[in-house]
Design a protein around this motif. Structure first.
Motif, PDB file in Angstrom:
ATOM      1  N   PRO A  43      -5.294   8.871  -8.581  1.00 13.12           N
ATOM      2  CA  PRO A  43      -6.137   8.768  -7.382  1.00 13.12           C
ATOM      3  C   PRO A  43      -7.483   8.119  -7.702  1.00 13.12           C
ATOM      4  O   PRO A  43      -8.122   8.442  -8.701  1.00 13.12           O
ATOM      5  CB  PRO A  43      -6.314  10.236  -6.953  1.00 13.12           C
ATOM      6  CG  PRO A  43      -5.106  10.932  -7.489  1.00 13.12           C
ATOM      7  CD  PRO A  43      -4.796  10.243  -8.794  1.00 13.12           C
ATOM      8  N   ASP A  65       1.509   4.645  -3.005  1.00  8.56           N
ATOM      9  CA  ASP A  65       1.062   5.912  -2.443  1.00  8.56           C
ATOM     10  C   ASP A  65       2.207   6.913  -2.591  1.00  8.56           C
ATOM     11  O   ASP A  65       3.355   6.538  -2.860  1.00  8.56           O
ATOM     12  CB  ASP A  65       0.695   5.736  -0.965  1.00  8.56           C
ATOM     13  CG  ASP A  65      -0.169   6.853  -0.422  1.00  8.56           C
ATOM     14  OD1 ASP A  65      -0.444   7.822  -1.174  1.00  8.56           O
ATOM     15  OD2 ASP A  65      -0.568   6.767   0.757  1.00  8.56           O
ATOM     16  N   HIS A  66       1.893   8.184  -2.431  1.00  7.02           N
ATOM     17  CA  HIS A  66       2.940   9.204  -2.507  1.00  7.02           C
ATOM     18  C   HIS A  66       3.770   9.198  -1.223  1.00  7.02           C
ATOM     19  O   HIS A  66       3.244   9.007  -0.127  1.00  7.02           O
ATOM     20  CB  HIS A  66       2.323  10.584  -2.726  1.00  7.02           C
ATOM     21  CG  HIS A  66       1.755  10.764  -4.096  1.00  7.02           C
ATOM     22  ND1 HIS A  66       2.546  10.945  -5.209  1.00  7.02           N
ATOM     23  CD2 HIS A  66       0.476  10.762  -4.544  1.00  7.02           C
ATOM     24  CE1 HIS A  66       1.779  11.061  -6.281  1.00  7.02           C
ATOM     25  NE2 HIS A  66       0.516  10.939  -5.911  1.00  7.02           N
ATOM     26  N   GLU A  70       0.833  -1.202   0.000  1.00 12.67           N
ATOM     27  CA  GLU A  70       0.000   0.000   0.000  1.00 12.67           C
ATOM     28  C   GLU A  70       0.868   1.253   0.000  1.00 12.67           C
ATOM     29  O   GLU A  70       0.583   2.218  -0.714  1.00 12.67           O
ATOM     30  CB  GLU A  70      -0.935  -0.018   1.215  1.00 12.67           C
ATOM     31  CG  GLU A  70      -1.925  -1.180   1.184  1.00 12.67           C
ATOM     32  CD  GLU A  70      -2.927  -1.124   2.323  1.00 12.67           C
ATOM     33  OE1 GLU A  70      -3.214  -0.006   2.805  1.00 12.67           O
ATOM     34  OE2 GLU A  70      -3.427  -2.186   2.719  1.00 12.67           O
ATOM     35  N   ASP A  71       1.946   1.228   0.777  1.00 13.39           N
ATOM     36  CA  ASP A  71       2.838   2.392   0.826  1.00 13.39           C
ATOM     37  C   ASP A  71       3.519   2.614  -0.524  1.00 13.39           C
ATOM     38  O   ASP A  71       3.729   3.765  -0.945  1.00 13.39           O
ATOM     39  CB  ASP A  71       3.902   2.195   1.903  1.00 13.39           C
ATOM     40  CG  ASP A  71       3.333   2.281   3.314  1.00 13.39           C
ATOM     41  OD1 ASP A  71       2.218   2.815   3.478  1.00 13.39           O
ATOM     42  OD2 ASP A  71       3.998   1.796   4.247  1.00 13.39           O
TER      43      ASP A  71
END
Length: 290
Positions: free
Chosen positions: A98, A70-71, A66-67
């Motif tokens: 997004p 993601d930004h 998940e990380d």
């Protein structure tokens, strides 16, 4: 009008026991081939095939995935301060937009079929792809793009296939063939991990599927199969028995089994040799070990 394949499922809930201790705290899908994790290769392949929604079926200790999608504001800010534009592109250019990424948890590790079933509400009533990051394919035309082209042509369930040594059929879902034109194989049955003497062929399914939503009804009604798990192959067999058209595609490319240590090592070599910035150095290293 036929529905386009817009969504892809990435089952990433497995424990990765074959790569312990490396996978004790890190998901196996985050193991790097050269400088990208396996799961990023799978997502980029899906993007290149026109996929718009990316559904990850996760398990415990998978927050690194998940990380990764993601930004990282602190990292991006530091790179910007240092004018590291190439590095900024390396961590941002492939990121889904997004709202394109969703996660659902496979709370009990009941196998691939169960993982796919966990995505049912996010898929809805439309065709979808399944990509297993363990199977990494080096190809001029991305493997999933080849498969979606075949789906558009046939309007049928399509799996990626390759010949395996007969002694390895007990590791794969194996096809029972009705007809074969050299590229597309019409399938009349599929058997999960048959013993070599009982295998109907040596054409085996690798970790790429384009499936119609009816598969969910069969997954929901299945009991546990081989290994005490809900097997996707068993649901595919039921689809075929219910006369849903089903094809295997001999894809163009080389597949690496990155769930196997030797296959993972070979993938690193092959992908490094494809890189203009690394090929000469890697060949020089290899020459020292002849």
């Amino acid at each position: 009008m036929a529905m386009r394949v817009r969504k892809a499922v990435f089952p990433v809930g497995g424990l990765g026991t074959r790569f312990l201790p490396a996978t004790k705290a890190m998901p196996k899908e985050m193991l790097p081939v050269v400088d990208k994790p396996l799961i990023q290769y799978a997502v980029e392949e899906a993007q290149a095939a026109g996929i718009e929604e990316f559904i990850f079926v996760t398990g415990r200790s998978k927050t690194a995935i998940e990380d990764h999608f993601d930004h990282s504001f602190e990292l991006e800010s530091t790179l910007r301060e240092r004018n590291k534009n190439i590095e900024i592109k390396a961590i941002k250019s492939w990121m889904p937009e997004p709202g394109q990424v969703a996660y659902t948890r496979q709370q009990t590790p009941l196998g691939l079929g169960h993982a796919v079933l966990c995505a049912r509400n996010l898929i809805g009533n439309e065709p979808f792809a399944v990509l297993l990051a363990d199977d990494l394919v080096l190809a001029k035309t991305p493997c999933l793009k080849q498969m979606i082209d075949a789906y558009d042509e046939t309007q049928a369930n399509v799996v990626a296939i390759e010949n395996v040594p007969r002694e390895h059929t007990n590791r794969y879902g194996v096809l029972d063939i009705e007809s074969d034109d050299g590229r597309l194989v019409k399938v009349k049955g599929v058997v999960e991990k048959p013993e070599p003497a009982k295998a109907p062929s040596t054409l085996s399914i690798i970790g790429r599927y384009v499936l119609q939503p009816e598969v969910f009804d069969h997954l929901a009604s299945l009991g546990r199969g081989a290994g005490g798990e809900i097997q996707l192959t068993d649901a595919l067999a039921k689809l075929i028995a219910a006369k849903h058209p089903f094809f295997g595609l001999r894809f163009e490319g080389i597949r690496f089994d990155c769930g196997d240590k030797a296959g993972f090592f070979e993938a690193n070599l092959a992908f490094a040799l494809e890189r203009p910035d690394m090929a000469d150095a890697v060949r020089h290293i290899l020459s020292k070990y002849k």
